[in-house]
Design a protein around this motif. Structure first.
Motif, PDB file in Angstrom:
ATOM      1  N   ASP A   1      41.704-119.911   1.746  1.00  0.00           N
ATOM      2  CA  ASP A   1      42.551-119.620   2.899  1.00  0.00           C
ATOM      3  C   ASP A   1      42.280-118.213   3.439  1.00  0.00           C
ATOM      4  OD1 ASP A   1      44.724-120.644   4.616  1.00  0.00           O
ATOM      5  OD2 ASP A   1      45.772-118.876   3.860  1.00  0.00           O
ATOM      6  N   ALA A   2      41.959-117.278   2.526  1.00  0.00           N
ATOM      7  CA  ALA A   2      41.661-115.909   2.968  1.00  0.00           C
ATOM      8  C   ALA A   2      40.425-115.899   3.865  1.00  0.00           C
ATOM      9  CB  ALA A   2      41.446-115.006   1.751  1.00  0.00           C
ATOM     10  N   VAL A   3      39.422-116.673   3.508  1.00  0.00           N
ATOM     11  CA  VAL A   3      38.201-116.747   4.323  1.00  0.00           C
ATOM     12  C   VAL A   3      38.513-117.433   5.656  1.00  0.00           C
ATOM     13  CG1 VAL A   3      35.833-117.587   4.460  1.00  0.00           C
ATOM     14  CG2 VAL A   3      36.744-116.800   2.261  1.00  0.00           C
ATOM     15  N   ALA A   4      39.280-118.502   5.592  1.00  0.00           N
ATOM     16  CA  ALA A   4      39.634-119.212   6.825  1.00  0.00           C
ATOM     17  C   ALA A   4      40.373-118.285   7.779  1.00  0.00           C
ATOM     18  CB  ALA A   4      40.488-120.439   6.503  1.00  0.00           C
ATOM     19  N   GLU A   5      41.282-117.476   7.225  1.00  0.00           N
ATOM     20  CA  GLU A   5      42.065-116.565   8.067  1.00  0.00           C
ATOM     21  C   GLU A   5      41.136-115.593   8.798  1.00  0.00           C
ATOM     22  OE1 GLU A   5      44.916-114.126   6.014  1.00  0.00           O
ATOM     23  OE2 GLU A   5      45.965-113.645   7.888  1.00  0.00           O
ATOM     24  N   VAL A   6      40.217-114.987   8.043  1.00  0.00           N
ATOM     25  CA  VAL A   6      39.277-114.025   8.636  1.00  0.00           C
ATOM     26  C   VAL A   6      38.418-114.700   9.705  1.00  0.00           C
ATOM     27  CG1 VAL A   6      37.235-112.597   8.164  1.00  0.00           C
ATOM     28  CG2 VAL A   6      39.184-112.543   6.587  1.00  0.00           C
ATOM     29  N   THR A   7      37.839-115.845   9.366  1.00  0.00           N
ATOM     30  CA  THR A   7      36.883-116.460  10.299  1.00  0.00           C
ATOM     31  C   THR A   7      37.592-117.037  11.526  1.00  0.00           C
ATOM     32  OG1 THR A   7      36.939-118.500   9.005  1.00  0.00           O
ATOM     33  CG2 THR A   7      35.145-117.015   8.559  1.00  0.00           C
ATOM     34  N   MET A   8      38.782-117.601  11.329  1.00  0.00           N
ATOM     35  CA  MET A   8      39.477-118.183  12.490  1.00  0.00           C
ATOM     36  C   MET A   8      39.917-117.100  13.468  1.00  0.00           C
ATOM     37  SD  MET A   8      41.532-121.228  10.542  1.00  0.00           S
ATOM     38  CE  MET A   8      42.599-121.662  11.898  1.00  0.00           C
ATOM     39  N   LYS A   9      40.406-115.977  12.929  1.00  0.00           N
ATOM     40  CA  LYS A   9      40.805-114.853  13.796  1.00  0.00           C
ATOM     41  C   LYS A   9      39.599-114.319  14.564  1.00  0.00           C
ATOM     42  CE  LYS A   9      44.969-112.702  12.003  1.00  0.00           C
ATOM     43  NZ  LYS A   9      45.373-111.979  10.798  1.00  0.00           N
ATOM     44  N   ALA A  10      38.500-114.121  13.828  1.00  0.00           N
ATOM     45  CA  ALA A  10      37.299-113.555  14.445  1.00  0.00           C
ATOM     46  C   ALA A  10      36.725-114.512  15.489  1.00  0.00           C
ATOM     47  CB  ALA A  10      36.260-113.237  13.374  1.00  0.00           C
ATOM     48  N   ALA A  11      36.791-115.803  15.195  1.00  0.00           N
ATOM     49  CA  ALA A  11      36.257-116.792  16.137  1.00  0.00           C
ATOM     50  C   ALA A  11      37.018-116.730  17.455  1.00  0.00           C
ATOM     51  CB  ALA A  11      36.335-118.196  15.530  1.00  0.00           C
TER      52      ALA A  11
ATOM     53  N   ASP B   1      36.092-113.345  19.192  1.00  0.00           N
ATOM     54  CA  ASP B   1      34.727-113.300  19.724  1.00  0.00           C
ATOM     55  C   ASP B   1      34.376-114.534  20.547  1.00  0.00           C
ATOM     56  OD1 ASP B   1      34.612-110.963  18.292  1.00  0.00           O
ATOM     57  OD2 ASP B   1      33.643-111.889  16.543  1.00  0.00           O
ATOM     58  N   LYS B   2      35.386-115.360  20.790  1.00  0.00           N
ATOM     59  CA  LYS B   2      35.167-116.599  21.559  1.00  0.00           C
ATOM     60  C   LYS B   2      34.012-117.411  20.977  1.00  0.00           C
ATOM     61  CE  LYS B   2      37.236-114.902  25.862  1.00  0.00           C
ATOM     62  NZ  LYS B   2      38.176-114.110  25.109  1.00  0.00           N
ATOM     63  N   MET B   3      34.045-117.540  19.652  1.00  0.00           N
ATOM     64  CA  MET B   3      32.996-118.292  18.959  1.00  0.00           C
ATOM     65  C   MET B   3      33.445-119.712  18.645  1.00  0.00           C
ATOM     66  SD  MET B   3      30.182-116.583  18.469  1.00  0.00           S
ATOM     67  CE  MET B   3      29.324-117.202  17.008  1.00  0.00           C
TER      68      MET B   3
ATOM     69  N   LYS C   1      24.379-114.910  11.675  1.00  0.00           N
ATOM     70  CA  LYS C   1      24.502-113.448  11.813  1.00  0.00           C
ATOM     71  C   LYS C   1      25.957-113.072  12.079  1.00  0.00           C
ATOM     72  CE  LYS C   1      20.187-111.358  13.267  1.00  0.00           C
ATOM     73  NZ  LYS C   1      19.386-112.255  14.132  1.00  0.00           N
ATOM     74  N   TRP C   2      26.573-113.829  12.970  1.00  0.00           N
ATOM     75  CA  TRP C   2      27.969-113.556  13.298  1.00  0.00           C
ATOM     76  C   TRP C   2      28.839-113.706  12.052  1.00  0.00           C
ATOM     77  CZ3 TRP C   2      32.176-116.993  13.003  1.00  0.00           C
ATOM     78  CH2 TRP C   2      33.379-116.491  13.513  1.00  0.00           C
ATOM     79  N   TYR C   3      28.637-114.796  11.319  1.00  0.00           N
ATOM     80  CA  TYR C   3      29.438-115.044  10.124  1.00  0.00           C
ATOM     81  C   TYR C   3      29.255-113.917   9.109  1.00  0.00           C
ATOM     82  CZ  TYR C   3      31.722-117.368   6.251  1.00  0.00           C
ATOM     83  OH  TYR C   3      32.571-117.658   5.219  1.00  0.00           O
ATOM     84  N   GLU C   4      28.007-113.507   8.925  1.00  0.00           N
ATOM     85  CA  GLU C   4      27.720-112.451   7.942  1.00  0.00           C
ATOM     86  C   GLU C   4      28.334-111.116   8.363  1.00  0.00           C
ATOM     87  OE1 GLU C   4      23.499-112.822   7.482  1.00  0.00           O
ATOM     88  OE2 GLU C   4      23.717-114.448   6.001  1.00  0.00           O
ATOM     89  N   SER C   5      28.412-110.897   9.675  1.00  0.00           N
ATOM     90  CA  SER C   5      28.961-109.631  10.169  1.00  0.00           C
ATOM     91  C   SER C   5      30.452-109.494   9.841  1.00  0.00           C
ATOM     92  CB  SER C   5      28.754-109.516  11.682  1.00  0.00           C
ATOM     93  OG  SER C   5      29.691-110.348  12.361  1.00  0.00           O
ATOM     94  N   LEU C   6      31.117-110.591   9.557  1.00  0.00           N
ATOM     95  CA  LEU C   6      32.557-110.558   9.280  1.00  0.00           C
ATOM     96  C   LEU C   6      32.840-109.996   7.895  1.00  0.00           C
ATOM     97  CD1 LEU C   6      33.585-114.092  10.608  1.00  0.00           C
ATOM     98  CD2 LEU C   6      33.545-111.926  11.842  1.00  0.00           C
ATOM     99  N   GLY C   7      31.846-110.076   7.003  1.00  0.00           N
ATOM    100  CA  GLY C   7      32.050-109.605   5.637  1.00  0.00           C
ATOM    101  C   GLY C   7      33.182-110.330   4.930  1.00  0.00           C
ATOM    102  N   SER C   8      33.315-111.616   5.175  1.00  0.00           N
ATOM    103  CA  SER C   8      34.391-112.391   4.539  1.00  0.00           C
ATOM    104  C   SER C   8      34.237-112.386   3.032  1.00  0.00           C
ATOM    105  CB  SER C   8      34.318-113.861   4.971  1.00  0.00           C
ATOM    106  OG  SER C   8      34.401-113.965   6.337  1.00  0.00           O
ATOM    107  N   PRO C   9      35.351-112.443   2.323  1.00  0.00           N
ATOM    108  CA  PRO C   9      35.238-112.657   0.884  1.00  0.00           C
ATOM    109  C   PRO C   9      34.665-114.050   0.644  1.00  0.00           C
ATOM    110  CG  PRO C   9      37.519-112.904   1.616  1.00  0.00           C
ATOM    111  CD  PRO C   9      36.737-112.427   2.801  1.00  0.00           C
ATOM    112  N   ALA C  10      34.043-114.252  -0.531  1.00  0.00           N
ATOM    113  CA  ALA C  10      33.526-115.589  -0.845  1.00  0.00           C
ATOM    114  C   ALA C  10      34.614-116.394  -1.535  1.00  0.00           C
ATOM    115  CB  ALA C  10      32.313-115.474  -1.757  1.00  0.00           C
TER     116      ALA C  10
END
Ligand SMILES: [Zn+2]
Length: 375
Positions: free
Chosen positions: A244-254, A257-259, A283-292
Protein backbone atom coordinates in the motif's frame (compact mmCIF):
# COMPACT_ATOMS: atom_id res chain seq x y z
CA UNK A 1 23.20 -18.89 -5.19
CA UNK A 2 20.84 -21.81 -5.42
CA UNK A 3 17.45 -21.50 -3.86
CA UNK A 4 15.67 -24.08 -1.69
CA UNK A 5 12.91 -25.82 -3.63
CA UNK A 6 10.23 -27.48 -1.49
CA UNK A 7 9.06 -30.95 -2.62
CA UNK A 8 5.54 -29.72 -3.24
CA UNK A 9 6.94 -27.09 -5.60
CA UNK A 10 8.55 -29.86 -7.67
CA UNK A 11 5.43 -32.01 -7.64
CA UNK A 12 2.81 -29.38 -8.32
CA UNK A 13 1.43 -28.18 -11.61
CA UNK A 14 2.37 -24.51 -11.40
CA UNK A 15 0.56 -22.04 -13.61
CA UNK A 16 1.67 -18.43 -14.00
CA UNK A 17 -1.40 -16.51 -15.15
CA UNK A 18 0.40 -13.61 -16.78
CA UNK A 19 3.88 -13.17 -18.18
CA UNK A 20 4.72 -10.14 -20.32
CA UNK A 21 8.01 -11.44 -21.67
CA UNK A 22 6.89 -11.41 -25.32
CA UNK A 23 6.54 -7.63 -25.27
CA UNK A 24 9.99 -7.25 -23.69
CA UNK A 25 11.49 -9.48 -26.40
CA UNK A 26 9.71 -7.44 -29.05
CA UNK A 27 10.91 -4.10 -27.67
CA UNK A 28 14.49 -5.22 -27.22
CA UNK A 29 14.59 -7.37 -30.33
CA UNK A 30 15.91 -10.33 -28.35
CA UNK A 31 15.20 -14.04 -28.07
CA UNK A 32 14.07 -15.74 -24.88
CA UNK A 33 17.43 -17.42 -24.37
CA UNK A 34 19.40 -14.18 -24.78
CA UNK A 35 20.68 -12.10 -21.89
CA UNK A 36 18.80 -8.92 -21.05
CA UNK A 37 19.66 -6.97 -17.87
CA UNK A 38 16.03 -5.86 -17.74
CA UNK A 39 14.61 -9.41 -17.83
CA UNK A 40 12.41 -10.60 -14.99
CA UNK A 41 12.02 -13.89 -16.84
CA UNK A 42 14.14 -15.44 -19.55
CA UNK A 43 14.61 -19.04 -20.59
CA UNK A 44 17.02 -19.78 -17.76
CA UNK A 45 14.97 -18.33 -14.92
CA UNK A 46 11.74 -19.71 -16.38
CA UNK A 47 13.24 -23.20 -16.19
CA UNK A 48 14.52 -22.53 -12.65
CA UNK A 49 11.13 -21.22 -11.54
CA UNK A 50 9.45 -24.63 -11.54
CA UNK A 51 6.56 -23.14 -13.53
CA UNK A 52 4.68 -25.81 -15.51
CA UNK A 53 2.62 -23.49 -17.66
CA UNK A 54 3.18 -19.82 -18.31
CA UNK A 55 0.70 -17.62 -20.10
CA UNK A 56 2.81 -15.60 -22.50
CA UNK A 57 0.86 -12.51 -23.24
CA UNK A 58 0.24 -10.88 -26.58
CA UNK A 59 -0.07 -7.46 -24.97
CA UNK A 60 -1.46 -4.73 -27.16
CA UNK A 61 -0.49 -1.28 -25.82
CA UNK A 62 -3.38 1.20 -25.63
CA UNK A 63 -1.74 3.34 -28.34
CA UNK A 64 -2.72 0.64 -30.84
CA UNK A 65 -6.44 1.05 -30.13
CA UNK A 66 -8.08 1.83 -33.47
CA UNK A 67 -4.57 1.85 -34.98
CA UNK A 68 -3.50 -1.65 -35.94
CA UNK A 69 -4.39 -3.39 -32.66
CA UNK A 70 -5.24 -6.79 -34.17
CA UNK A 71 -2.16 -6.74 -36.34
CA UNK A 72 0.01 -6.03 -33.33
CA UNK A 73 -1.57 -8.90 -31.38
CA UNK A 74 -0.78 -11.21 -34.30
CA UNK A 75 2.81 -9.93 -34.31
CA UNK A 76 3.24 -10.94 -30.68
CA UNK A 77 1.48 -14.29 -31.21
CA UNK A 78 3.96 -14.93 -34.04
CA UNK A 79 6.78 -14.08 -31.66
CA UNK A 80 5.44 -16.44 -28.96
CA UNK A 81 5.13 -19.27 -31.52
CA UNK A 82 8.64 -18.76 -32.82
CA UNK A 83 10.23 -18.53 -29.35
CA UNK A 84 8.48 -21.72 -28.26
CA UNK A 85 9.64 -23.34 -31.51
CA UNK A 86 13.26 -22.23 -31.08
CA UNK A 87 13.34 -23.84 -27.65
CA UNK A 88 11.19 -26.89 -28.33
CA UNK A 89 13.59 -29.12 -26.39
CA UNK A 90 12.37 -27.53 -23.16
CA UNK A 91 9.20 -25.63 -24.10
CA UNK A 92 6.00 -26.69 -25.77
CA UNK A 93 3.28 -24.45 -27.11
CA UNK A 94 0.06 -25.70 -25.58
CA UNK A 95 -3.62 -24.87 -26.05
CA UNK A 96 -5.46 -27.13 -23.62
CA UNK A 97 -5.39 -28.44 -20.07
CA UNK A 98 -4.30 -31.89 -21.22
CA UNK A 99 -1.32 -30.25 -22.92
CA UNK A 100 -0.31 -28.71 -19.59
CA UNK A 101 -0.47 -32.13 -17.90
CA UNK A 102 1.51 -33.67 -20.76
CA UNK A 103 4.17 -30.95 -20.44
CA UNK A 104 4.48 -31.73 -16.72
CA UNK A 105 4.97 -35.45 -17.47
CA UNK A 106 7.56 -34.63 -20.15
CA UNK A 107 9.34 -32.20 -17.82
CA UNK A 108 8.75 -29.31 -20.20
CA UNK A 109 7.34 -25.85 -19.69
CA UNK A 110 4.01 -25.31 -21.41
CA UNK A 111 3.77 -21.95 -23.13
CA UNK A 112 0.18 -20.74 -23.37
CA UNK A 113 -1.08 -17.67 -25.20
CA UNK A 114 -3.20 -14.90 -23.69
CA UNK A 115 -4.26 -11.67 -25.41
CA UNK A 116 -4.23 -8.55 -23.24
CA UNK A 117 -6.43 -5.59 -24.13
CA UNK A 118 -9.87 -6.13 -25.67
CA UNK A 119 -9.18 -3.35 -28.19
CA UNK A 120 -7.15 -6.08 -29.93
CA UNK A 121 -10.33 -7.54 -31.47
CA UNK A 122 -11.18 -4.23 -33.18
CA UNK A 123 -14.83 -4.66 -32.17
CA UNK A 124 -15.13 -7.84 -34.22
CA UNK A 125 -16.16 -11.29 -32.96
CA UNK A 126 -14.46 -12.76 -36.04
CA UNK A 127 -11.13 -11.30 -34.94
CA UNK A 128 -11.78 -12.75 -31.47
CA UNK A 129 -12.37 -16.18 -33.07
CA UNK A 130 -9.19 -15.73 -35.08
CA UNK A 131 -7.17 -15.26 -31.88
CA UNK A 132 -8.76 -18.38 -30.44
CA UNK A 133 -7.88 -20.19 -33.66
CA UNK A 134 -4.27 -19.14 -33.21
CA UNK A 135 -4.20 -20.67 -29.74
CA UNK A 136 -5.09 -17.78 -27.45
CA UNK A 137 -6.88 -19.23 -24.44
CA UNK A 138 -7.72 -16.06 -22.59
CA UNK A 139 -8.31 -12.44 -23.31
CA UNK A 140 -8.01 -9.62 -20.78
CA UNK A 141 -11.06 -7.52 -21.62
CA UNK A 142 -9.23 -4.20 -21.25
CA UNK A 143 -5.79 -2.87 -20.48
CA UNK A 144 -5.48 0.53 -18.71
CA UNK A 145 -7.68 2.00 -21.44
CA UNK A 146 -11.44 1.88 -21.70
CA UNK A 147 -12.27 0.45 -25.12
CA UNK A 148 -15.41 0.68 -27.24
CA UNK A 149 -17.26 -1.95 -25.20
CA UNK A 150 -15.68 -2.30 -21.74
CA UNK A 151 -14.60 0.17 -19.04
CA UNK A 152 -11.13 -0.06 -17.53
CA UNK A 153 -10.20 0.55 -13.88
CA UNK A 154 -7.39 2.74 -15.22
CA UNK A 155 -9.45 5.10 -17.37
CA UNK A 156 -12.60 7.19 -17.50
CA UNK A 157 -15.92 5.35 -17.43
CA UNK A 158 -17.68 5.43 -20.79
CA UNK A 159 -20.20 2.62 -20.63
CA UNK A 160 -21.05 2.08 -16.97
CA UNK A 161 -19.38 -1.34 -17.27
CA UNK A 162 -19.86 -3.60 -20.28
CA UNK A 163 -21.91 -2.67 -23.33
CA UNK A 164 -24.31 -5.13 -25.00
CA UNK A 165 -21.55 -5.94 -27.47
CA UNK A 166 -19.19 -6.48 -24.54
CA UNK A 167 -21.64 -9.04 -23.16
CA UNK A 168 -21.63 -10.71 -26.55
CA UNK A 169 -17.84 -10.87 -26.41
CA UNK A 170 -18.09 -12.64 -23.04
CA UNK A 171 -20.70 -15.12 -24.31
CA UNK A 172 -18.66 -15.81 -27.43
CA UNK A 173 -15.59 -16.49 -25.30
CA UNK A 174 -17.67 -18.91 -23.18
CA UNK A 175 -18.78 -20.72 -26.34
CA UNK A 176 -15.26 -20.89 -27.74
CA UNK A 177 -13.74 -22.15 -24.50
CA UNK A 178 -11.63 -19.02 -24.05
CA UNK A 179 -11.12 -17.80 -20.47
CA UNK A 180 -12.52 -14.35 -19.68
CA UNK A 181 -9.81 -12.37 -17.87
CA UNK A 182 -11.26 -9.71 -15.57
CA UNK A 183 -7.97 -8.12 -14.51
CA UNK A 184 -7.80 -4.39 -15.38
CA UNK A 185 -11.53 -3.92 -15.94
CA UNK A 186 -13.65 -1.52 -13.87
CA UNK A 187 -15.61 -2.73 -10.84
CA UNK A 188 -18.89 -2.28 -12.72
CA UNK A 189 -17.58 -4.12 -15.76
CA UNK A 190 -16.49 -6.92 -13.43
CA UNK A 191 -20.03 -7.16 -12.02
CA UNK A 192 -21.43 -7.29 -15.56
CA UNK A 193 -19.02 -10.06 -16.55
CA UNK A 194 -20.03 -12.10 -13.49
CA UNK A 195 -23.68 -11.62 -14.48
CA UNK A 196 -23.06 -12.58 -18.08
CA UNK A 197 -20.54 -15.42 -18.04
CA UNK A 198 -22.00 -18.90 -17.76
CA UNK A 199 -18.60 -20.34 -16.82
CA UNK A 200 -16.00 -19.39 -14.17
CA UNK A 201 -13.78 -16.41 -14.97
CA UNK A 202 -10.22 -15.57 -13.95
CA UNK A 203 -8.34 -12.47 -12.82
CA UNK A 204 -5.01 -13.50 -14.33
CA UNK A 205 -2.95 -10.83 -12.54
CA UNK A 206 -4.72 -8.94 -9.75
CA UNK A 207 -4.09 -8.58 -6.03
CA UNK A 208 -6.24 -7.53 -3.03
CA UNK A 209 -7.49 -3.97 -2.63
CA UNK A 210 -8.06 -4.34 1.13
CA UNK A 211 -4.30 -4.72 1.56
CA UNK A 212 -3.23 -2.34 -1.22
CA UNK A 213 -5.48 0.47 -2.41
CA UNK A 214 -4.67 0.36 -6.14
CA UNK A 215 -7.91 0.28 -8.21
CA UNK A 216 -6.39 -2.53 -10.30
CA UNK A 217 -6.80 -4.78 -7.26
CA UNK A 218 -9.89 -6.76 -6.28
CA UNK A 219 -12.12 -5.63 -3.41
CA UNK A 220 -13.29 -8.23 -0.89
CA UNK A 221 -16.77 -8.09 -2.46
CA UNK A 222 -15.25 -8.82 -5.87
CA UNK A 223 -13.27 -11.72 -4.40
CA UNK A 224 -16.46 -13.16 -2.91
CA UNK A 225 -18.33 -12.73 -6.21
CA UNK A 226 -15.48 -14.43 -8.04
CA UNK A 227 -15.63 -17.34 -5.56
CA UNK A 228 -19.36 -17.70 -6.12
CA UNK A 229 -18.69 -17.77 -9.86
CA UNK A 230 -16.17 -20.57 -9.30
CA UNK A 231 -13.26 -18.51 -10.64
CA UNK A 232 -9.72 -17.72 -9.51
CA UNK A 233 -7.87 -14.53 -8.57
CA UNK A 234 -4.21 -14.92 -9.51
CA UNK A 235 -2.10 -12.65 -7.31
CA UNK A 236 0.03 -10.08 -9.17
CA UNK A 237 3.59 -9.53 -7.85
CA UNK A 238 4.01 -5.86 -8.89
CA UNK A 239 5.24 -3.85 -5.88
CA UNK A 240 2.60 -1.15 -6.44
CA UNK A 241 -0.21 -3.76 -6.35
CA UNK A 242 1.25 -5.51 -3.28
CA UNK A 243 2.44 -2.74 -0.93
CA UNK A 244 0.00 0.00 0.00
CA UNK A 245 2.93 2.35 0.70
CA UNK A 246 4.19 1.87 -2.86
CA UNK A 247 0.70 2.29 -4.29
CA UNK A 248 0.27 5.53 -2.36
CA UNK A 249 3.53 6.97 -3.72
CA UNK A 250 2.94 5.89 -7.32
CA UNK A 251 -0.73 6.87 -7.47
CA UNK A 252 -0.01 10.36 -6.10
CA UNK A 253 2.91 10.83 -8.48
CA UNK A 254 0.90 9.56 -11.43
CA UNK A 255 -1.74 12.16 -10.73
CA UNK A 256 0.83 14.92 -10.25
CA UNK A 257 2.76 14.04 -13.40
CA UNK A 258 -0.34 13.18 -15.43
CA UNK A 259 1.04 9.70 -16.00
CA UNK A 260 -2.30 7.96 -15.56
CA UNK A 261 -2.64 7.76 -19.31
CA UNK A 262 0.45 6.95 -21.32
CA UNK A 263 1.42 9.78 -23.68
CA UNK A 264 0.67 9.27 -27.34
CA UNK A 265 3.84 7.79 -28.79
CA UNK A 266 3.36 9.25 -32.25
CA UNK A 267 4.02 7.21 -35.36
CA UNK A 268 1.69 6.93 -38.32
CA UNK A 269 -2.07 6.91 -38.49
CA UNK A 270 -1.99 3.15 -39.06
CA UNK A 271 0.72 2.21 -36.60
CA UNK A 272 2.02 3.95 -33.46
CA UNK A 273 5.67 3.97 -32.55
CA UNK A 274 5.59 2.69 -29.00
CA UNK A 275 9.02 1.20 -28.51
CA UNK A 276 10.19 3.99 -26.21
CA UNK A 277 6.98 4.13 -24.19
CA UNK A 278 8.01 1.55 -21.67
CA UNK A 279 11.48 3.06 -21.15
CA UNK A 280 9.90 6.39 -20.30
CA UNK A 281 7.57 4.73 -17.84
CA UNK A 282 10.46 2.80 -16.27
CA UNK A 283 12.55 5.95 -15.82
CA UNK A 284 9.60 7.76 -14.33
CA UNK A 285 8.89 4.91 -11.91
CA UNK A 286 12.53 4.73 -10.83
CA UNK A 287 12.63 8.49 -10.28
CA UNK A 288 9.98 8.13 -7.55
CA UNK A 289 12.33 6.12 -5.34
CA UNK A 290 9.42 4.04 -4.06
CA UNK A 291 10.09 1.54 -1.34
CA UNK A 292 10.04 -2.07 -2.57
CA UNK A 293 7.34 -4.47 -1.57
CA UNK A 294 8.45 -7.76 0.00
CA UNK A 295 7.86 -11.43 -0.67
CA UNK A 296 6.22 -11.56 2.76
CA UNK A 297 3.60 -9.08 1.54
CA UNK A 298 2.91 -11.24 -1.53
CA UNK A 299 2.22 -14.10 0.88
CA UNK A 300 -0.10 -11.73 2.80
CA UNK A 301 -2.15 -11.25 -0.38
CA UNK A 302 -2.36 -15.01 -0.97
CA UNK A 303 -3.60 -15.56 2.59
CA UNK A 304 -6.03 -12.64 2.42
CA UNK A 305 -7.57 -13.82 -0.85
CA UNK A 306 -7.84 -17.32 0.63
CA UNK A 307 -9.52 -15.96 3.78
CA UNK A 308 -12.06 -13.94 1.83
CA UNK A 309 -12.71 -16.03 -1.29
CA UNK A 310 -11.67 -19.46 -0.04
CA UNK A 311 -8.54 -21.43 -0.81
CA UNK A 312 -10.10 -22.82 -4.02
CA UNK A 313 -10.13 -19.39 -5.63
CA UNK A 314 -6.53 -18.15 -5.38
CA UNK A 315 -3.66 -18.46 -7.83
CA UNK A 316 -0.54 -16.63 -9.00
CA UNK A 317 -0.09 -14.31 -11.97
CA UNK A 318 3.40 -12.82 -11.74
CA UNK A 319 3.22 -10.07 -14.39
CA UNK A 320 6.95 -10.72 -14.95
CA UNK A 321 8.41 -8.34 -17.54
CA UNK A 322 5.21 -6.29 -17.42
CA UNK A 323 6.03 -4.27 -14.30
CA UNK A 324 8.85 -1.90 -13.33
CA UNK A 325 9.44 -3.33 -9.83
CA UNK A 326 9.11 -6.69 -8.12
CA UNK A 327 9.21 -7.35 -4.36
CA UNK A 328 12.49 -8.10 -2.61
CA UNK A 329 12.91 -11.85 -2.45
CA UNK A 330 10.89 -12.30 -5.65
CA UNK A 331 12.91 -10.25 -8.11
CA UNK A 332 12.81 -12.71 -10.99
CA UNK A 333 11.14 -15.98 -11.94
CA UNK A 334 13.89 -18.15 -10.45
CA UNK A 335 12.87 -16.97 -6.95
CA UNK A 336 9.37 -18.41 -7.16
CA UNK A 337 10.17 -21.46 -4.95
CA UNK A 338 10.81 -18.99 -2.11
CA UNK A 339 7.14 -17.99 -2.20
CA UNK A 340 6.09 -21.63 -1.90
CA UNK A 341 8.50 -22.08 1.01
CA UNK A 342 7.06 -19.02 2.74
CA UNK A 343 3.46 -20.20 2.34
CA UNK A 344 4.42 -23.54 3.91
CA UNK A 345 6.34 -21.84 6.75
CA UNK A 346 3.29 -19.74 7.49
CA UNK A 347 1.22 -22.88 7.95
CA UNK A 348 -0.44 -23.48 4.60
CA UNK A 349 -0.84 -27.21 3.96
CA UNK A 350 0.87 -28.80 0.97
CA UNK A 351 -2.54 -29.54 -0.55
CA UNK A 352 -3.57 -25.92 -0.27
CA UNK A 353 -0.25 -24.75 -1.67
CA UNK A 354 -0.81 -26.99 -4.70
CA UNK A 355 -4.21 -25.39 -5.21
CA UNK A 356 -2.71 -21.89 -5.17
CA UNK A 357 0.20 -22.80 -7.43
CA UNK A 358 -1.96 -24.22 -10.19
CA UNK A 359 -4.65 -26.74 -9.28
CA UNK A 360 -7.29 -24.03 -8.92
CA UNK A 361 -6.49 -22.62 -12.33
CA UNK A 362 -6.56 -26.12 -13.85
CA UNK A 363 -10.03 -26.71 -12.40
CA UNK A 364 -11.32 -23.50 -13.99
CA UNK A 365 -9.60 -24.14 -17.33
CA UNK A 366 -11.04 -27.66 -17.53
CA UNK A 367 -14.49 -26.33 -16.76
CA UNK A 368 -14.17 -23.61 -19.40
CA UNK A 369 -13.15 -26.30 -21.90
CA UNK A 370 -15.94 -28.69 -20.86
CA UNK A 371 -18.64 -26.02 -21.09
CA UNK A 372 -17.54 -24.67 -24.45
CA UNK A 373 -19.73 -25.29 -27.48
CA UNK A 374 -17.86 -27.53 -29.83
CA UNK A 375 -18.87 -27.49 -33.46
ZN1 LIG B 1 -1.79 -6.26 -17.33
Amino acid sequence: MSIFVPDVHRRAIIVDGHCDTPYRLYRHNLHLDEHDPEAQTDLKTLLQSGITASFFVAYVPPAYANRGAAKFAHTLINLIESEAGRNSDVLSLVTDSEGIRAAKRADKVAIMIGVEGGHAIEDSLDVLREFYGRGARYMTLTHVNTNNWCDSSGDAERHGGLTDFGREVVRTMNDLGMIVDVSHISDKAFAHVIETSRVPVVATHSSCRTLCRHPRNMTDDMLRALAKNGGVCMINFFSAFISDAVAEVTMKAAKRDKMERPPDPGGTEEMPNDRTDWDMFLKWYESLGSPAATLEQVADHVFHAADVAGIDHVGIGSDFDGVPALPTGLTDASKLPALTARLLERGMSEGDVEKVLGANFMRVFEEVERLSVRS
